[in-house]
Design a protein around this motif. Structure first.
Motif, PDB file in Angstrom:
ATOM      1  N   ALA A   1     -10.870  83.892  58.996  1.00 56.61           N
ATOM      2  CA  ALA A   1     -12.117  83.350  59.541  1.00 56.61           C
ATOM      3  C   ALA A   1     -13.336  83.644  58.655  1.00 56.61           C
ATOM      4  O   ALA A   1     -14.400  83.067  58.859  1.00 56.61           O
ATOM      5  CB  ALA A   1     -12.358  83.906  60.953  1.00 56.61           C
ATOM      6  N   GLN A   2     -13.166  84.529  57.665  1.00 55.03           N
ATOM      7  CA  GLN A   2     -14.282  84.846  56.761  1.00 55.03           C
ATOM      8  C   GLN A   2     -14.647  83.596  55.968  1.00 55.03           C
ATOM      9  O   GLN A   2     -13.786  82.940  55.413  1.00 55.03           O
ATOM     10  CB  GLN A   2     -13.896  85.978  55.797  1.00 55.03           C
ATOM     11  CG  GLN A   2     -13.581  87.282  56.464  1.00 55.03           C
ATOM     12  CD  GLN A   2     -14.805  87.895  57.106  1.00 55.03           C
ATOM     13  OE1 GLN A   2     -15.850  87.994  56.496  1.00 55.03           O
ATOM     14  NE2 GLN A   2     -14.660  88.292  58.349  1.00 55.03           N
ATOM     15  N   ARG A   3     -15.936  83.292  55.927  1.00 58.57           N
ATOM     16  CA  ARG A   3     -16.392  82.111  55.200  1.00 58.57           C
ATOM     17  C   ARG A   3     -16.685  82.448  53.749  1.00 58.57           C
ATOM     18  O   ARG A   3     -17.158  83.537  53.446  1.00 58.57           O
ATOM     19  CB  ARG A   3     -17.644  81.562  55.872  1.00 58.57           C
ATOM     20  CG  ARG A   3     -17.340  81.102  57.302  1.00 58.57           C
ATOM     21  CD  ARG A   3     -18.495  80.432  57.919  1.00 58.57           C
ATOM     22  NE  ARG A   3     -18.762  79.209  57.159  1.00 58.57           N
ATOM     23  CZ  ARG A   3     -19.792  78.439  57.369  1.00 58.57           C
ATOM     24  NH1 ARG A   3     -20.663  78.744  58.298  1.00 58.57           N
ATOM     25  NH2 ARG A   3     -19.986  77.362  56.651  1.00 58.57           N
TER      26      ARG A   3
ATOM     27  N   ALA B   1     -25.639  83.704  48.184  1.00 61.37           N
ATOM     28  CA  ALA B   1     -25.157  84.922  48.841  1.00 61.37           C
ATOM     29  C   ALA B   1     -24.314  85.749  47.871  1.00 61.37           C
ATOM     30  O   ALA B   1     -24.415  86.976  47.839  1.00 61.37           O
ATOM     31  CB  ALA B   1     -24.345  84.575  50.084  1.00 61.37           C
ATOM     32  N   TRP B   2     -23.488  85.076  47.075  1.00 60.09           N
ATOM     33  CA  TRP B   2     -22.678  85.786  46.092  1.00 60.09           C
ATOM     34  C   TRP B   2     -23.573  86.506  45.087  1.00 60.09           C
ATOM     35  O   TRP B   2     -23.341  87.664  44.758  1.00 60.09           O
ATOM     36  CB  TRP B   2     -21.737  84.813  45.381  1.00 60.09           C
ATOM     37  CG  TRP B   2     -20.946  85.473  44.306  1.00 60.09           C
ATOM     38  CD1 TRP B   2     -19.814  86.217  44.467  1.00 60.09           C
ATOM     39  CD2 TRP B   2     -21.244  85.498  42.912  1.00 60.09           C
ATOM     40  NE1 TRP B   2     -19.383  86.689  43.246  1.00 60.09           N
ATOM     41  CE2 TRP B   2     -20.248  86.261  42.270  1.00 60.09           C
ATOM     42  CE3 TRP B   2     -22.252  84.941  42.133  1.00 60.09           C
ATOM     43  CZ2 TRP B   2     -20.228  86.480  40.904  1.00 60.09           C
ATOM     44  CZ3 TRP B   2     -22.236  85.159  40.771  1.00 60.09           C
ATOM     45  CH2 TRP B   2     -21.228  85.923  40.170  1.00 60.09           C
TER      46      TRP B   2
ATOM     47  N   LEU C   1     -25.966  91.539  42.994  1.00 57.09           N
ATOM     48  CA  LEU C   1     -27.156  92.359  42.754  1.00 57.09           C
ATOM     49  C   LEU C   1     -27.041  93.675  43.518  1.00 57.09           C
ATOM     50  O   LEU C   1     -27.284  94.752  42.969  1.00 57.09           O
ATOM     51  CB  LEU C   1     -28.417  91.600  43.166  1.00 57.09           C
ATOM     52  CG  LEU C   1     -29.734  92.288  42.912  1.00 57.09           C
ATOM     53  CD1 LEU C   1     -29.971  92.493  41.433  1.00 57.09           C
ATOM     54  CD2 LEU C   1     -30.871  91.472  43.516  1.00 57.09           C
ATOM     55  N   ALA C   2     -26.641  93.590  44.782  1.00 58.04           N
ATOM     56  CA  ALA C   2     -26.516  94.798  45.601  1.00 58.04           C
ATOM     57  C   ALA C   2     -25.414  95.724  45.079  1.00 58.04           C
ATOM     58  O   ALA C   2     -25.567  96.946  45.123  1.00 58.04           O
ATOM     59  CB  ALA C   2     -26.246  94.419  47.057  1.00 58.04           C
ATOM     60  N   LEU C   3     -24.319  95.158  44.590  1.00 61.00           N
ATOM     61  CA  LEU C   3     -23.209  95.973  44.093  1.00 61.00           C
ATOM     62  C   LEU C   3     -23.509  96.633  42.753  1.00 61.00           C
ATOM     63  O   LEU C   3     -23.140  97.777  42.523  1.00 61.00           O
ATOM     64  CB  LEU C   3     -21.957  95.107  43.934  1.00 61.00           C
ATOM     65  CG  LEU C   3     -21.235  94.718  45.204  1.00 61.00           C
ATOM     66  CD1 LEU C   3     -20.191  93.645  44.904  1.00 61.00           C
ATOM     67  CD2 LEU C   3     -20.579  95.925  45.837  1.00 61.00           C
ATOM     68  N   HIS C   4     -24.175  95.904  41.869  1.00 56.35           N
ATOM     69  CA  HIS C   4     -24.332  96.375  40.493  1.00 56.35           C
ATOM     70  C   HIS C   4     -25.717  96.903  40.160  1.00 56.35           C
ATOM     71  O   HIS C   4     -25.890  97.525  39.110  1.00 56.35           O
ATOM     72  CB  HIS C   4     -23.965  95.258  39.519  1.00 56.35           C
ATOM     73  CG  HIS C   4     -22.549  94.787  39.683  1.00 56.35           C
ATOM     74  ND1 HIS C   4     -21.461  95.563  39.322  1.00 56.35           N
ATOM     75  CD2 HIS C   4     -22.038  93.646  40.197  1.00 56.35           C
ATOM     76  CE1 HIS C   4     -20.354  94.905  39.598  1.00 56.35           C
ATOM     77  NE2 HIS C   4     -20.673  93.746  40.123  1.00 56.35           N
ATOM     78  N   HIS C   5     -26.694  96.657  41.026  1.00 59.60           N
ATOM     79  CA  HIS C   5     -28.075  97.075  40.739  1.00 59.60           C
ATOM     80  C   HIS C   5     -28.749  97.570  42.021  1.00 59.60           C
ATOM     81  O   HIS C   5     -29.787  97.050  42.428  1.00 59.60           O
ATOM     82  CB  HIS C   5     -28.864  95.912  40.123  1.00 59.60           C
ATOM     83  CG  HIS C   5     -28.267  95.394  38.860  1.00 59.60           C
ATOM     84  ND1 HIS C   5     -28.370  96.064  37.664  1.00 59.60           N
ATOM     85  CD2 HIS C   5     -27.535  94.281  38.607  1.00 59.60           C
ATOM     86  CE1 HIS C   5     -27.736  95.375  36.728  1.00 59.60           C
ATOM     87  NE2 HIS C   5     -27.210  94.307  37.276  1.00 59.60           N
ATOM     88  N   ARG C   6     -28.154  98.582  42.630  1.00 59.99           N
ATOM     89  CA  ARG C   6     -28.699  99.112  43.889  1.00 59.99           C
ATOM     90  C   ARG C   6     -30.151  99.553  43.751  1.00 59.99           C
ATOM     91  O   ARG C   6     -30.933  99.411  44.671  1.00 59.99           O
ATOM     92  CB  ARG C   6     -27.842 100.272  44.385  1.00 59.99           C
ATOM     93  CG  ARG C   6     -26.463  99.842  44.818  1.00 59.99           C
ATOM     94  CD  ARG C   6     -25.654 101.028  45.345  1.00 59.99           C
ATOM     95  NE  ARG C   6     -24.265 100.680  45.491  1.00 59.99           N
ATOM     96  CZ  ARG C   6     -23.741 100.111  46.567  1.00 59.99           C
ATOM     97  NH1 ARG C   6     -24.510  99.833  47.575  1.00 59.99           N
ATOM     98  NH2 ARG C   6     -22.454  99.828  46.620  1.00 59.99           N
ATOM     99  N   ASP C   7     -30.506 100.084  42.589  1.00 57.24           N
ATOM    100  CA  ASP C   7     -31.875 100.539  42.376  1.00 57.24           C
ATOM    101  C   ASP C   7     -32.861  99.380  42.453  1.00 57.24           C
ATOM    102  O   ASP C   7     -33.946  99.511  43.032  1.00 57.24           O
ATOM    103  CB  ASP C   7     -32.004 101.274  41.042  1.00 57.24           C
ATOM    104  CG  ASP C   7     -31.519 100.438  39.855  1.00 57.24           C
ATOM    105  OD1 ASP C   7     -30.623  99.574  40.048  1.00 57.24           O
ATOM    106  OD2 ASP C   7     -32.037 100.645  38.743  1.00 57.24           O
ATOM    107  N   LEU C   8     -32.506  98.233  41.907  1.00 56.39           N
ATOM    108  CA  LEU C   8     -33.384  97.071  41.981  1.00 56.39           C
ATOM    109  C   LEU C   8     -33.535  96.567  43.408  1.00 56.39           C
ATOM    110  O   LEU C   8     -34.624  96.165  43.830  1.00 56.39           O
ATOM    111  CB  LEU C   8     -32.856  95.940  41.090  1.00 56.39           C
ATOM    112  CG  LEU C   8     -32.865  96.202  39.592  1.00 56.39           C
ATOM    113  CD1 LEU C   8     -32.236  95.038  38.851  1.00 56.39           C
ATOM    114  CD2 LEU C   8     -34.279  96.459  39.102  1.00 56.39           C
TER     115      LEU C   8
END
Length: 116
Positions: free
Chosen positions: A65-67, A73-74, A79-86
């Motif tokens: 069911a995951q879209r 969004a990707w 960005l969130a995974l690889h650049h948490r500081d940003l």
């Protein structure tokens, strides 16, 4: 034309989502799926759901069911995974503004209402 990806290149063929059998964790699987490009997401999601169907049908249904994420969004996920500081730098001012607005609203509620 392929766009360069941060970190190691991942494709449906080269990336296999972990199978933890009946104890498979929806959040873990979802997180792993979201490291893939949107083009690879659906194939990997369906493969994972098919494998889980043998041992955990309810989880398999939740995985299927995951879209697939949109490109935007990707990109935000990457960005969130690889650049948490940003991301923290981007979110910080918004949180400060929210706190200031809440404080102002609280002060306004404490003021006596003006007579009509």
């Amino acid at each position: 034309m392929a766009h360069p990806q941060p970190g190691p290149a991942r494709t449906a063929a080269s990336h296999r989502v972990r199978d933890n059998g009946p104890e498979a964790d929806l959040d873990q699987i979802t997180d792993e799926l979201h490291t893939l490009t949107p083009d690879d997401f659906t194939t990997a999601r369906n493969r994972q759901a098919d494998e889980l169907k043998k041992t955990d049908r309810p989880l398999a249904a939740r995985i299927r069911a995951q879209r697939r994420p949109t490109q935007a969004a990707w990109a935000a996920n990457q960005l969130a995974l690889h650049h948490r500081d940003l991301v923290a730098d981007l979110l910080g001012p918004g949180q400060e503004l929210r706190a200031a607005q809440e404080q102002l609203a609280s002060e306004r509620r404490r003021q006596p209402a003006a007579p009509p």
